[in-house]
Every structure is written in structure tokens, then in C-alpha cells.
Design a protein around this motif. Sequence first.
Motif, PDB file in Angstrom:
ATOM      1  N   SER A  52       0.840  -1.210   0.000  1.00  0.00           N
ATOM      2  CA  SER A  52       0.000   0.000   0.000  1.00  0.00           C
ATOM      3  C   SER A  52       0.872   1.254   0.000  1.00  0.00           C
ATOM      4  O   SER A  52       0.504   2.273  -0.584  1.00  0.00           O
ATOM      5  N   LYS A  90       3.188   1.881   7.733  1.00  0.00           N
ATOM      6  CA  LYS A  90       1.893   1.721   7.066  1.00  0.00           C
ATOM      7  C   LYS A  90       1.465   3.058   6.499  1.00  0.00           C
ATOM      8  O   LYS A  90       1.955   4.098   6.929  1.00  0.00           O
ATOM      9  N   ASP A  91       0.517   3.028   5.589  1.00  0.00           N
ATOM     10  CA  ASP A  91       0.016   4.285   5.047  1.00  0.00           C
ATOM     11  C   ASP A  91      -1.221   4.756   5.810  1.00  0.00           C
ATOM     12  O   ASP A  91      -2.002   5.554   5.316  1.00  0.00           O
ATOM     13  N   LEU A 103      -7.541   1.453  12.388  1.00  0.00           N
ATOM     14  CA  LEU A 103      -8.662   2.395  12.429  1.00  0.00           C
ATOM     15  C   LEU A 103      -9.963   1.648  12.723  1.00  0.00           C
ATOM     16  O   LEU A 103     -10.014   0.417  12.674  1.00  0.00           O
ATOM     17  N   ASN A 133     -10.724   3.130   3.198  1.00  0.00           N
ATOM     18  CA  ASN A 133     -11.166   3.127   1.791  1.00  0.00           C
ATOM     19  C   ASN A 133     -12.682   2.969   1.692  1.00  0.00           C
ATOM     20  O   ASN A 133     -13.295   3.343   0.692  1.00  0.00           O
TER      21      ASN A 133
HETATM   22  N1  ADP Z   1      -9.335  -1.245  10.195  1.00  0.00           N
HETATM   23  C1  ADP Z   1      -8.365  -0.788   9.381  1.00  0.00           C
HETATM   24  N2  ADP Z   1      -7.463   0.108   9.866  1.00  0.00           N
HETATM   25  C2  ADP Z   1      -6.468   0.589   9.091  1.00  0.00           C
HETATM   26  N3  ADP Z   1      -6.289   0.250   7.796  1.00  0.00           N
HETATM   27  C3  ADP Z   1      -7.144  -0.650   7.250  1.00  0.00           C
HETATM   28  C4  ADP Z   1      -8.215  -1.213   8.024  1.00  0.00           C
HETATM   29  N4  ADP Z   1      -8.878  -2.083   7.239  1.00  0.00           N
HETATM   30  C5  ADP Z   1      -8.294  -2.056   6.057  1.00  0.00           C
HETATM   31  N5  ADP Z   1      -7.243  -1.193   6.029  1.00  0.00           N
HETATM   32  C6  ADP Z   1      -6.392  -0.967   4.866  1.00  0.00           C
HETATM   33  O1  ADP Z   1      -5.195  -1.693   5.082  1.00  0.00           O
HETATM   34  C7  ADP Z   1      -4.148  -1.047   4.394  1.00  0.00           C
HETATM   35  C8  ADP Z   1      -2.831  -1.497   4.953  1.00  0.00           C
HETATM   36  O2  ADP Z   1      -2.764  -2.864   4.669  1.00  0.00           O
HETATM   37  P1  ADP Z   1      -1.554  -3.735   5.059  1.00  0.00           P
HETATM   38  O3  ADP Z   1      -1.686  -5.014   4.318  1.00  0.00           O
HETATM   39  O4  ADP Z   1      -1.407  -3.796   6.535  1.00  0.00           O
HETATM   40  O5  ADP Z   1      -0.388  -2.814   4.538  1.00  0.00           O
HETATM   41  P2  ADP Z   1       0.889  -3.107   3.716  1.00  0.00           P
HETATM   42  O6  ADP Z   1       0.481  -3.018   2.288  1.00  0.00           O
HETATM   43  O7  ADP Z   1       1.766  -2.001   4.157  1.00  0.00           O
HETATM   44  O8  ADP Z   1       1.384  -4.452   4.129  1.00  0.00           O
HETATM   45  C9  ADP Z   1      -4.406   0.396   4.551  1.00  0.00           C
HETATM   46  O9  ADP Z   1      -3.934   1.097   3.429  1.00  0.00           O
HETATM   47  C10 ADP Z   1      -5.940   0.470   4.645  1.00  0.00           C
HETATM   48  O10 ADP Z   1      -6.495   0.898   3.420  1.00  0.00           O
END
Ligand code: ADP
Length: 346
Positions: free
Chosen positions: A93, A309-310, A315, A320
Motif C-alpha cells: 500500500s 503503514k500508510d 482504524l 477506503n
Molecule cells: N481497520 C483498518 N485500519 C487501518 N487500515 C485498514 C483497516 N482495514 C483495512 N485497512 C487498509 O489496510 C491497508 C494497509 O494494509 P496492510 O496489508 O497492513 O499494509 P501493507 O500493504 O503495508 O502491508 C491500509 O492502506 C488500509 O487501506
Amino acid sequence: MATATHLCGIKTPIYFSKSNRLSQSLCSPERLSFDSLTELCGAIRIPAQSRGRGLKVVCDARKNEVLVQTESKIQVLEGATNKLSCVMKFGGSSVASADRMKEVAELILSFPEENPVIVLSAMGKTTNKLILAGEKAASCVSDASEIDELDFVKELHHRAVDELGLDRSIITDHLENLERLLNGISALKELTPRSRDYLVSFGECMSTRIFAAYLNEIGVKARQYDAFDIGFITTDDFNNADILEETYSAVANRLYGDWISDPAIPIVTGFLGKGLRTCAVTTLGRGGSDLTATTIGKGLGLREIQVWKDVDGVLTCDPNIYTGAEPVPYLTFDEAAELAYFGAQV
Ligand SMILES: Nc1ncnc2c1ncn2[C@@H]1O[C@H](COP(=O)(O)OP(=O)(O)O)[C@@H](O)[C@H]1O
Ligand SMILES: N[C@@H](CC(=O)OP(=O)(O)O)C(=O)O
């Protein structure tokens, strides 16, 4: 042997100044443990003004056998102020587009006191698209050019390269080999675990090449590494390989060796390794880039592994889906486990 992280609870305080960032632990060390060599001391949220957010995992740097094996190089670096200081891992992400990559570069440069090793995942949903492309090639499709997912992957990477002002040649070979591989899978009508790992490896191989080229383009010296070429030795369990012990010293020797002779920010492919017996590319299981980061941290004996993380931590729901989602200030292990059980992405 794979490194295990046991999570017992994460505190994500509302605001936290960058100057305090490195010195504070936000929960007691015993609450989180990070295999037998290290202790996890905290998880933090970085304030908006530092242009990034993150979950930071802090580990105790203790002498271990790997450090002993690489002692000569570590001794050379001991007095140096500019030795490799931490690992920063950015997931799909965070590097999903040219703009995201620019933000990541800016974030890295906003910590001039650090000499980080950077670990990257594949851009956005590339891994999923590649798996789908492989499955299609093995079933109904007679030519790779008919696979939409291949077009998607090409388009995504070309757009990023163009928007970053780079030459497309940095990924030309990979895209051609990827198409050739899909045609091979289509001819055989077979997608084995081994070919699936090779197939998905193109994602990390391209994201790291693009990002390293971008850093060099803006005048920051960086060097790209394919993990399977720098000593990430794994079992031959394709799709879910375990890191073998010899990895730690091999990776430390390679990264320190290059750093000593010609310092450049190492940009390492997450998720990938090389099978001990087969010498083929392996993957560490979905989400395996975090394991790449912790393996490097342990091998180099670093104090910090930062998983960026982004989003501002966990949350109340996926931002999204609902833009008003807010950070959850505190999560117990049970709550985190429940979220994971019901498929929470983060
Ligand atoms: N409850 C949540 N809190 C935060 N982010 C969430 C949640 N549910 C889905 N996301 C999504 O998860 C993404 C991060 O996913 P993750 O797989 O942990 O990141 P990465 O791609 O860095 O491994 C965020 O960009 C967000 O859009
Ligand atoms: N790209 C791999 C590895 C990984 O760790 O990705 P991410 O950091 O985006 O979860 C995957 O999708 O599984």
C-alpha cells in the motif's frame, strides 16, 4: 528457522513528537516479545507533520552468534557514526504508485540521522494480480497477451516509471521475462508451487528496482538487492518457506561488506528467498516482507525494525470504505486476533 512475533497488545497514542520518537517505549517490554533474541518495546503512531505514519517495532540489540560471525566487519563499523542503523519496511500500500513512492522517499530522507536498510513489497495489489495471471495462464488462456492481469501489471509499473521520470529500461527485462514465463505456464497448463513463487517474485524485483532508481535520480545513493541473491536461504517449501539459520550471517556479510566499501542505501526485496536444495526462488508466505525486515534486523544486530503503514495505525474500519474512520487508541491481543479472524486487512 522463521522468526515469530508474539503480540500481546499495542498502544497507539494520539500524538507523539518526532524528537521523542526514538527514546520512548509506549508499552512495557514484556507485553510484546520478539523471538528469543529481542524484545519488542512499542508500537507508535507518527504525527502527520512528519509526513508519514507507522507502526514501529523496537528491538533490543544483543550480541548473538550472527554478530560474532561478522565481528570483524562490525568492529570496523563500531566507531563509525554512519553505520547501518535500522530497517524500514514499506508494504504494497505504501509503494502503490509513483506518488506513494515519492512520499516514502521523502519520509526516509526526513530521518537524516538514520542509515536505514529499506525493505519493500510489490506495488499495490501486484502479487494478487500475478497469482491470478498464473492461474489464468494454466487454465483457459492460450497466449499471455490475452491476460488482463498482465496488462494491469505492465501498465502500473510503466506508469510509475514514467511519473518518476525514469527510464523504462530498468524493468524491461523483467516484464519480458514475466510474459515469457506466463506463456510457458500456458503451454504446460500447469502452475506448480515453484513456478508460482518465481512468478510472484517479479513484483518485488520491479518495485525495488524502480524505487532504487528513483532515489539515485534525486541524488540519494541507493543500491537494489534481490534477497535470493544476497543470502536469504530458505527451506524448499514453496509458497511458505522458512528462513534458514545461515541466512543471518550471509546477509549481514553482504550488506555490511557493500556498505563499508561503497555506502549506498540498501533497497531489498521483501518476501523472497532461495531454496537450499533447489536454488529456486521461494516466497515466505503472504505478507512475508515483514519477516524479511526482521531477519535483516536480527542478522545485522540492529536496534530497530520499523514497519511503516500508510494509515494512522488500526482504524475503526477500512478508510477506503469510510473516510471518517478513526484510529483505535488501544487494542488487546484478543481484539487484534478477532479482527484478524474476521479478515481485517491491516
Ligand atoms: N481497520 C483498518 N485500519 C487501518 N487500515 C485498514 C483497516 N482495514 C483495512 N485497512 C487498509 O489496510 C491497508 C494497509 O494494509 P496492510 O496489508 O497492513 O499494509 P501493507 O500493504 O503495508 O502491508 C491500509 O492502506 C488500509 O487501506
Ligand atoms: N507482496 C507480498 C509480500 C508482502 O509482504 O506484501 P505486503 O507487505 O504488502 O503485505 C504479498 O502481497 O503477500
